[in-house]
Design an enzyme around this catalytic site. Structure first.
Site, PDB file in Angstrom:
ATOM      1  N   ARG A  42      14.213 -73.597 -14.998  1.00  0.00           N
ATOM      2  CA  ARG A  42      15.698 -73.997 -15.324  1.00  0.00           C
ATOM      3  C   ARG A  42      16.054 -75.448 -15.372  1.00  0.00           C
ATOM      4  O   ARG A  42      16.742 -75.912 -15.803  1.00  0.00           O
ATOM      5  CB  ARG A  42      16.381 -73.375 -13.920  1.00  0.00           C
ATOM      6  CG  ARG A  42      17.796 -73.284 -13.932  1.00  0.00           C
ATOM      7  CD  ARG A  42      18.468 -72.285 -15.152  1.00  0.00           C
ATOM      8  NE  ARG A  42      19.315 -73.027 -16.150  1.00  0.00           N
ATOM      9  CZ  ARG A  42      20.412 -72.501 -16.671  1.00  0.00           C
ATOM     10  NH1 ARG A  42      20.505 -71.197 -16.708  1.00  0.00           N
ATOM     11  NH2 ARG A  42      21.094 -73.139 -17.538  1.00  0.00           N
TER      12      ARG A  42
ATOM     13  N   CYS B 126      23.049 -83.647 -12.922  1.00  0.00           N
ATOM     14  CA  CYS B 126      23.165 -82.615 -12.261  1.00  0.00           C
ATOM     15  C   CYS B 126      24.623 -82.377 -11.931  1.00  0.00           C
ATOM     16  O   CYS B 126      25.362 -81.814 -11.923  1.00  0.00           O
ATOM     17  CB  CYS B 126      22.451 -82.234 -11.316  1.00  0.00           C
ATOM     18  SG  CYS B 126      20.536 -82.901 -11.804  1.00  0.00           S
TER      19      CYS B 126
ATOM     20  N   CYS C 118      18.325 -77.282 -18.079  1.00  0.00           N
ATOM     21  CA  CYS C 118      19.602 -78.111 -18.078  1.00  0.00           C
ATOM     22  C   CYS C 118      19.187 -79.493 -18.505  1.00  0.00           C
ATOM     23  O   CYS C 118      20.274 -80.292 -18.790  1.00  0.00           O
ATOM     24  CB  CYS C 118      19.864 -78.087 -16.225  1.00  0.00           C
ATOM     25  SG  CYS C 118      20.620 -76.459 -16.042  1.00  0.00           S
TER      26      CYS C 118
ATOM     27  N   HIS D 145      27.325 -79.760 -11.800  1.00  0.00           N
ATOM     28  CA  HIS D 145      27.726 -78.682 -10.676  1.00  0.00           C
ATOM     29  C   HIS D 145      28.033 -79.236  -9.482  1.00  0.00           C
ATOM     30  O   HIS D 145      28.293 -78.565  -8.537  1.00  0.00           O
ATOM     31  CB  HIS D 145      26.089 -78.456 -10.480  1.00  0.00           C
ATOM     32  CG  HIS D 145      25.451 -77.609 -11.597  1.00  0.00           C
ATOM     33  ND1 HIS D 145      25.798 -76.343 -11.939  1.00  0.00           N
ATOM     34  CD2 HIS D 145      24.217 -77.879 -12.496  1.00  0.00           C
ATOM     35  CE1 HIS D 145      25.150 -76.040 -12.982  1.00  0.00           C
ATOM     36  NE2 HIS D 145      24.258 -76.882 -13.369  1.00  0.00           N
TER      37      HIS D 145
END
Lengths: 278, 127
Positions: free
Chosen positions: A235, A192, A239, A196
């Site tokens: 979500r 992640c 991802c 991000h």
């Protein structure tokens, strides 16, 4: 000594964001937030709740016009109706929650020191159903996302303030969530954080990557790609899948921990769910 | 035991040597050029395929539309990589050079076959 030097040098080259091995959640939080404030100096601090639109002027205008006639409005009213419909035993969701469930959704997820586990909003909704003899709902979309959308709507404008109680089990859950956020996984070997944190604001093909800060504040979300509402764990699943990593189950200990860490990182921001995304 | 292994590997060697020689004899310069050209073409096709290399997700490259900008633009590769094997290595496993790289380890994680990686390397080398 030389080895050490080379190691630190290499780390230094990786960019601005590195996690110290030992840090308190509060230290993690300060570092996480200040990283984005530095990376996006033009974004007002409170604006990160708007996800990618907080850093992308080009797509913001179109999104703002969508928010004028929000696609999730119908879901909020469906959620409200479901919320107020009594169970077969005559009780309602309101009986399960503090303040009758109004204006409290932003307090989730929290660590329940009695049960020794993280309670997310969706989990609380299903526990309420089961306590009243009803079947649990599916976790990623449908009725649970509508009820969540309604509950979150009544919490709009409240400040997110996730607390990590002084309990080793709570800290362990937090650490698990942090680990999940930073672990490279799947055939594509990505975390992640890769997308991000380290690449927030960069383009992956034509998509601009949103900052990790402010991501959970506006869930559940109506996505045009989904043609409907989805929960945060839906979500997460998407991802994970896009890097060919095996998703965890919705409401698994891993995703609950991830949500706990992820939401804690947005402490101080406004709760603004539900949201609309492409 | 050892003896058997040796004789097998010798046999294998002979076979591959023979086929290499055969290939060498058979390939006229024109044919070799054609083969190289198709390798480059195949490499390009695999590198832009979203289900395969999908290099455009992160790199500006050649005439590819809507590239991402997570990685550097792939240009002047011959100049930057006098040693072509190093370029192939980067595609095979980017984490060797940068353990934290976001670039997928295409070879190590078997996302692409060795031949596909050869072809992509040939293609990228023309940029």
């Amino acid at each position: 000594m030389k080895k050490l030097l080379t190691a630190t040098l290499a780390l230094g080259l990786l960019g601005a964001f590195t996690l110290p091995a030992q840090a308190t959640p509060q230290e993690d939080l300060e570092k996480f937030q200040s990283y984005y404030y530095k990376r996006f100096p033009d974004t007002p601090k409170g604006d990160f709740i708007n996800g990618v639109y907080s850093i992308d002027a080009a797509s913001r205008e179109q999104w703002e016009s969508i928010e004028e006639f929000p696609p999730y409005e119908l879901n909020i009213s469906k959620g409200e109706k479901l919320f107020n419909t009594p169970f077969k035993n005559g009780k309602t969701y309101a009986d399960c929650f503090e303040n009758g469930g109004i204006g409290i959704a932003h307090r989730y997820p929290f660590f329940d020191t009695n049960g020794g586990e993280i309670i997310t909003l969706e989990l609380a909704i299903n526990r309420c159903r089961q306590a009243n003899g009803e079947k649990p709902l599916k976790y990623k979309k449908g009725a649970i996302a509508d009820i969540g959308a309604y509950m979150k709507y009544t919490s709009r404008g409240e400040t997110i303030n996730i607390v990590i109680p002084d309990d080793p089990a709570a800290l362990a859950a937090y650490e698990l969530g942090k680990k999940v956020f930073f672990a490279k996984r799947g055939q594509m070997n990505m975390s992640c954080a890769d997308c991000h944190i380290h690449n927030a604001g960069n383009l992956i093909r034509a998509d601009k990557l949103s900052p990790g800060l402010g991501q959970p504040t506006h869930f559940p979300v109506y996505r045009s790609k989904w043609g409907g509402m989805g929960t945060l764990h839906r979500r997460y699943t998407g991802c994970n899948k896009q890097v060919r990593a095996k998703p965890y189950k919705a409401q698994s200990p891993e995703y609950r921990a991830l949500e706990y860490y992820h939401t804690y990182m947005s402490n101080g921001l406004e709760s603004n769910g539900p949201g609309a995304r492409k | 035991m050892q003896h058997t292994a040796k004789s097998i590997s010798k046999k294998v060697m002979t076979i591959s040597a023979v086929s290499a020689i055969a290939a060498f004899i058979n390939l006229s310069p024109a044919l070799a050029e054609e083969k190289a050209a198709t390798a480059v073409e195949k490499g390009k096709a695999v590198s832009v395929d979203r289900k395969k290399g999908n290099c455009l997700a992160c790199h500006a490259m050649d005439d590819g539309a809507l590239p991402g900008n997570i990685g550097p633009p792939l240009v002047s590769m011959k100049l930057r990589y006098p040693d072509k094997a190093k370029l192939r290595d980067q595609i095979w496993d980017a984490t060797k050079r940068n353990p934290n790289s976001i670039m997928p380890p295409f070879g190590r994680h078997k996302m692409l076959s060795e031949e596909e990686i050869d072809n992509i390397t040939d293609y990228i080398y023309t940029l």
